[in-house]
Design a protein around this motif. Structure first.
Motif, short mmCIF file in Angstrom:
data_model
loop_
_atom_site.label_atom_id
_atom_site.label_comp_id
_atom_site.label_asym_id
_atom_site.label_seq_id
_atom_site.Cartn_x
_atom_site.Cartn_y
_atom_site.Cartn_z
N VAL A 266 70.64 6.91 -92.72
CA VAL A 266 71.63 6.17 -93.48
C VAL A 266 71.13 4.74 -93.66
N THR A 267 71.30 4.20 -94.87
CA THR A 267 70.88 2.84 -95.16
C THR A 267 72.07 1.87 -95.01
N GLU A 268 71.78 0.59 -95.10
CA GLU A 268 72.82 -0.43 -94.94
C GLU A 268 73.79 -0.49 -96.11
N VAL A 269 73.40 0.06 -97.27
CA VAL A 269 74.28 0.02 -98.45
C VAL A 269 75.34 1.13 -98.45
N ALA A 270 75.24 2.08 -97.55
CA ALA A 270 76.20 3.19 -97.50
C ALA A 270 77.57 2.67 -97.09
N GLY A 271 78.60 3.32 -97.64
CA GLY A 271 79.97 2.95 -97.30
C GLY A 271 80.44 3.63 -96.03
N LYS A 272 81.75 3.80 -95.93
CA LYS A 272 82.34 4.40 -94.73
C LYS A 272 82.01 5.88 -94.62
N GLU A 273 81.77 6.53 -95.77
CA GLU A 273 81.43 7.95 -95.78
C GLU A 273 80.13 8.17 -96.54
N VAL A 274 79.38 9.18 -96.10
CA VAL A 274 78.15 9.60 -96.77
C VAL A 274 78.27 11.09 -97.03
N ALA A 275 78.31 11.45 -98.30
CA ALA A 275 78.48 12.86 -98.70
C ALA A 275 79.71 13.49 -98.05
N PRO B 73 77.50 7.37 -89.75
CA PRO B 73 77.18 7.13 -88.33
C PRO B 73 76.62 5.74 -88.08
N GLY B 74 76.29 5.00 -89.14
CA GLY B 74 75.75 3.65 -89.00
C GLY B 74 74.36 3.55 -89.60
N ALA B 75 74.01 2.36 -90.03
CA ALA B 75 72.71 2.13 -90.65
C ALA B 75 71.58 2.47 -89.68
N GLY B 76 70.61 3.22 -90.18
CA GLY B 76 69.47 3.61 -89.36
C GLY B 76 69.69 4.88 -88.56
N GLU B 77 70.91 5.40 -88.56
CA GLU B 77 71.24 6.61 -87.82
C GLU B 77 70.99 7.83 -88.69
N ALA B 78 70.77 8.97 -88.07
CA ALA B 78 70.48 10.21 -88.78
C ALA B 78 71.77 10.94 -89.15
N ILE B 79 71.71 11.61 -90.30
CA ILE B 79 72.80 12.47 -90.74
C ILE B 79 72.17 13.73 -91.33
N HIS C 288 71.99 5.39 -100.53
CA HIS C 288 72.79 5.40 -99.31
C HIS C 288 72.06 6.08 -98.15
N ILE C 289 71.09 6.94 -98.48
CA ILE C 289 70.29 7.62 -97.46
C ILE C 289 68.83 7.67 -97.92
N VAL C 290 67.95 7.86 -96.97
CA VAL C 290 66.52 8.08 -97.25
C VAL C 290 66.07 9.26 -96.40
#
Length: 67
Positions: A6-15, A20-26, A41-43
């Motif tokens: 997850v990147t820093e530009v992601a909001g409260k939800e991703v997909a 889970p927070g910037a730099g965390e895996a999803i 929002h993710i890489v």
């Protein structure tokens, strides 16, 4: 399913999942990841190198000629 970071530009939800927070895996399917990838929002999570490839020294083997 693949892991993404997850990147820093992601909001409260991703997909549709809680961020889970910037730099965390999803973990998302390819379909779930399409839009967040385009939005930045993710890489893709880098894959860990295999032990055998990392253990070999760099350079050519057996190519040097001795005189």
């Amino acid at each position: 399913m693949k892991d993404y970071l997850v990147t820093e530009v992601a909001g409260k939800e991703v997909a549709g999942k809680p961020n889970p927070g910037a730099g965390e895996a999803i973990r998302l399917s390819d379909l779930q990841a399409e839009q967040p990838l385009r939005q930045g929002h993710i890489v893709a999570k880098p894959e860990k190198p295999s032990g055998s490839a990392a253990a070999q020294p760099s350079g050519r083997r057996g190519s040097s000629k001795r005189k």
